[in-house]
Design a protein around this motif. Structure first.
Motif, PDB file in Angstrom:
ATOM      1  N   ILE A   5       0.843  -1.204   0.000  1.00 29.54           N
ATOM      2  CA  ILE A   5       0.000   0.000   0.000  1.00 29.54           C
ATOM      3  C   ILE A   5       0.877   1.251   0.000  1.00 29.54           C
ATOM      4  CG2 ILE A   5      -1.613   1.338   1.433  1.00 29.54           C
ATOM      5  CD1 ILE A   5      -2.750  -1.502   2.281  1.00 29.54           C
ATOM      6  N   LEU A  52      -5.639   2.161  -5.569  1.00 25.14           N
ATOM      7  CA  LEU A  52      -5.743   0.849  -4.928  1.00 25.14           C
ATOM      8  C   LEU A  52      -7.145   0.265  -5.058  1.00 25.14           C
ATOM      9  CD1 LEU A  52      -3.735   1.783  -1.727  1.00 25.14           C
ATOM     10  CD2 LEU A  52      -3.161  -0.152  -3.212  1.00 25.14           C
ATOM     11  N   VAL A  56      -3.469   1.985   5.316  1.00 28.24           N
ATOM     12  CA  VAL A  56      -4.766   2.197   4.656  1.00 28.24           C
ATOM     13  C   VAL A  56      -5.343   3.558   5.035  1.00 28.24           C
ATOM     14  CG1 VAL A  56      -7.158   1.373   4.472  1.00 28.24           C
ATOM     15  CG2 VAL A  56      -5.282  -0.272   4.471  1.00 28.24           C
ATOM     16  N   SER A  75      -3.382   6.427   3.400  1.00 27.35           N
ATOM     17  CA  SER A  75      -3.234   6.357   1.947  1.00 27.35           C
ATOM     18  C   SER A  75      -3.915   7.557   1.283  1.00 27.35           C
ATOM     19  CB  SER A  75      -3.874   5.056   1.445  1.00 27.35           C
ATOM     20  OG  SER A  75      -3.777   4.949   0.057  1.00 27.35           O
ATOM     21  N   LYS A 116      -8.995   4.914  -3.443  1.00 24.43           N
ATOM     22  CA  LYS A 116      -9.204   3.529  -3.025  1.00 24.43           C
ATOM     23  C   LYS A 116     -10.619   3.119  -3.421  1.00 24.43           C
ATOM     24  CE  LYS A 116      -8.507   4.565   1.287  1.00 24.43           C
ATOM     25  NZ  LYS A 116      -7.884   5.639   2.059  1.00 24.43           N
ATOM     26  N   THR A 121     -13.249  -0.233  -3.018  1.00 27.55           N
ATOM     27  CA  THR A 121     -13.410  -1.490  -2.292  1.00 27.55           C
ATOM     28  C   THR A 121     -14.598  -2.282  -2.824  1.00 27.55           C
ATOM     29  OG1 THR A 121     -12.462  -0.499  -0.292  1.00 27.55           O
ATOM     30  CG2 THR A 121     -13.779  -2.491  -0.002  1.00 27.55           C
ATOM     31  N   CYS A 161      -9.933  -1.746   3.999  1.00 21.34           N
ATOM     32  CA  CYS A 161     -10.551  -0.503   3.525  1.00 21.34           C
ATOM     33  C   CYS A 161     -12.082  -0.574   3.483  1.00 21.34           C
ATOM     34  CB  CYS A 161     -10.001  -0.099   2.150  1.00 21.34           C
ATOM     35  SG  CYS A 161     -10.322   1.633   1.744  1.00 21.34           S
ATOM     36  N   PRO A 197     -12.939   4.851   1.329  1.00 19.61           N
ATOM     37  CA  PRO A 197     -12.814   4.469  -0.081  1.00 19.61           C
ATOM     38  C   PRO A 197     -13.581   5.469  -0.946  1.00 19.61           C
ATOM     39  CG  PRO A 197     -14.411   3.056   1.022  1.00 19.61           C
ATOM     40  CD  PRO A 197     -13.783   3.917   2.086  1.00 19.61           C
TER      41      PRO A 197
END
Length: 546
Positions: A370, A380, A411, A414, A418, A420, A435, A441
């Motif tokens: 990550i 991600l 996470v 980050s 993101k 998920t 996440c 996210p």
């Protein structure tokens, strides 16, 4: 026919049944307040919110509806609130990707329930994170008064919407409001805090207080059209910018406005190559996932139906095997994938590791990966089927909490987008590390097979039963085996209902429940949305436990 084929067919049949149930529930939600309420709209020459969106978006383009299950099985005493009284999602208008938020007048006159506020704020959050234009289709009576204390004053309530209007304007995010019906009280600020406001003559109205309240407050007799109709606001107050006789004419003007927007300068921030079709067809997803959530399967098979063929390159493939990490492309977009491996694996030290469980080595690997993706500005994608972190003296003494904290830290801090996807289990701290909703996210979707809870139903039910039985014994009461089984079944049934994806989607813990075959498409659209925002903060983790 061999066992693998039989299992595949059995899994496929179960998934198709789940999808049939999903479609039936969505069809019912699409009726909003019901057929009679829709007919009343027709009598006023008004379209339903979904018809409005269909007319507005580009022909042949997709619309990803978000929050369709918001409010599902909530507010039953008030008659329900299908889709939270708002139809919303991501679509294309004049080839510009945007957020569309449409009040549903058939549901309690478009009034705002608590979940309506939460849903609208989530849509605005998506717009702000991704710098997407917003089109509001306004047709609402304002706050649902019987529940005003749960929607009016707090930070995450109704008023936050107008604060977000102002913040988005300062961020340079285009907002267009189309007033198709009432726009009352505090809600009157939304269109006026947008960049441009369009109104439908005869139906659209904007005022801080309606005719009845004006009469009660100051004794003035006045009709709604004179008080706040399209003519009043385009010719006298100057509050609105355009008026048209029909909804369709309003939408045509919106298309013209959208067609002239400047383009994002974000094309170079995330890497994109020419898309290549996946190695396996999307339909294979139906047969890969076992009907029994405890059964093992190879997550690589699922990844190969989502990513561009030949693009998945594993990071530390032979270390920390219960989490798969690797670089890939989805519709050409470069991504880093973090996915729970569900096969039973064996470490080089000879330790057998259960699939779906996060061990010390897998947490350590994922944290490093990550951080690498943040360093390289690679978005991600998390594929969740996680039962939690490994427990027991061996893991505790090896520092599982320390390694888990490192992954959670990576996470949480980050800065790249993101996305998920909850495929199966999403239990306990595993939800956090992979996440879940609490970790911001950009988008979070669930398959119909998703299960979200602090722990699995069987373990939770047995734990709760032990507590209940212990409490009874402390009072000197004995419990026979038949009563104990009845209590266990009752607890497990209640717990299972709370772990279903519909329970989660009703509360907006996920943005939508999707057909697994649409996974690649929704991820690609999420990456396309993310590319509109070229600004990434500096990546910093603070103190890491080592």
């Amino acid at each position: 026919m061999n066992k693998d084929t039989l299992d595949f067919n059995k899994n496929e049949d179960a998934m198709r049944q789940s999808l049939s149930q999903l479609r039936q529930r969505l069809e019912k939600i699409a009726l909003g307040g019901g057929k009679k309420a829709i007919e009343k709209q027709r009598e006023k020459n008004k379209l339903t919110p979904r018809e409005r969106i269909r007319y507005l978006i580009d022909e042949g383009s997709s619309f990803i509806e978000l929050g369709a299950f918001a409010g599902y099985e909530l507010y039953e005493e008030q008659g329900g609130c299908p889709a939270g009284g708002t139809v919303a999602g991501i679509g294309y208008v004049s080839r510009r990707q945007c957020i569309i938020i449409a009040n549903d007048q058939t549901v309690k006159a478009g009034a705002w329930f608590p979940i309506t506020g939460k849903k609208n704020l989530r849509l605005q959050e998506i717009a702000m994170e991704n710098h997407l234009p917003v089109i509001y289709l306004v047709d609402s009576a304002g706050v649902f008064l019987p529940m005003q204390d749960e929607i009016f004053p707090d930070k995450e309530h109704f008023g936050r919407v107008f604060r977000n209007n102002a913040r988005m304007s300062a961020m340079g995010i285009t907002q267009i409001a189309v007033v198709l019906g009432p726009c009352v009280a505090g809600g009157a600020y939304l269109p006026i805090m947008s960049d441009e406001t369009l109104m439908v003559e005869g139906n659209g109205s904007i005022f801080l207080a309606g005719p009845y309240l004006v009469k009660a407050a100051i004794g003035e007799d006045i009709d709604a059209e004179t008080l706040g109709g399209a003519v009043t606001h385009t010719e006298i107050s100057g509050i609105a910018d355009y008026k048209f006789k029909t909804e369709q004419e309003c939408f045509d003007q919106v298309k013209k406005i959208m067609s002239k927007l400047g383009h994002s300068s974000a094309t170079g921030i995330f890497d994109r190559a020419t898309p290549i079709a996946p190695r396996r067809p999307a339909g294979d997803l139906y047969g890969i996932l076992p009907t029994d959530a405890t059964k093992p399967y190879d997550m690589v098979d699922i990844i190969n139906t989502i990513v561009d063929d030949g693009a998945f390159e594993q990071f530390k493939e032979d270390y920390g095997k219960t989490i798969l990490c690797g670089y890939a492309r989805i519709e050409g977009w470069a991504v880093g994938i973090v996915a729970n491996q569900r096969k039973v694996v064996k470490s080089k030290k000879g330790e057998m590791q259960m699939g779906g469980v996060i061990y010390n080595d897998s947490a350590d690997k994922a944290a490093r990966f990550i951080m690498n993706c943040n360093q390289k500005k690679i978005p991600l994608v998390f594929l969740q089927d996680v039962t939690g972190f490994m427990v027991g003296s061996r893991s505790e003494q090896a520092g599982i909490i320390k390694d888990g904290a490192k992954m959670v830290n990576a996470v949480a801090n980050s800065v790249v987008p993101k996305i998920t996807i909850i495929i199966g289990n999403s239990y306990g701290a595993g939800n956090y590390a992979m996440c879940g909703k609490a970790y911001d996210p950009r988008f979070i979707y669930a398959w119909p097979t998703a299960r979200i809870a602090v722990m699995g139903g069987e373990q939770a039910a047995k734990t709760l039963l032990q507590i209940q039985v212990g409490a009874l014994k402390a009072k000197g009461q004995e419990i026979d085996p038949a009563e104990e089984k009845r209590l266990l079944d009752e607890i497990k049934g209640r717990y299972d209902r709370q772990t279903s994806p519909y329970y989660a989607a009703a509360r907006l813990w996920v943005d939508a429940i999707i057909d697994p075959a649409d996974t690649r498409h929704v991820i690609a659209e999420g990456l396309n949305a993310a590319a509109h925002n070229p600004h990434l903060p500096e990546f910093r983790t603070g103190v890491l436990q080592v």
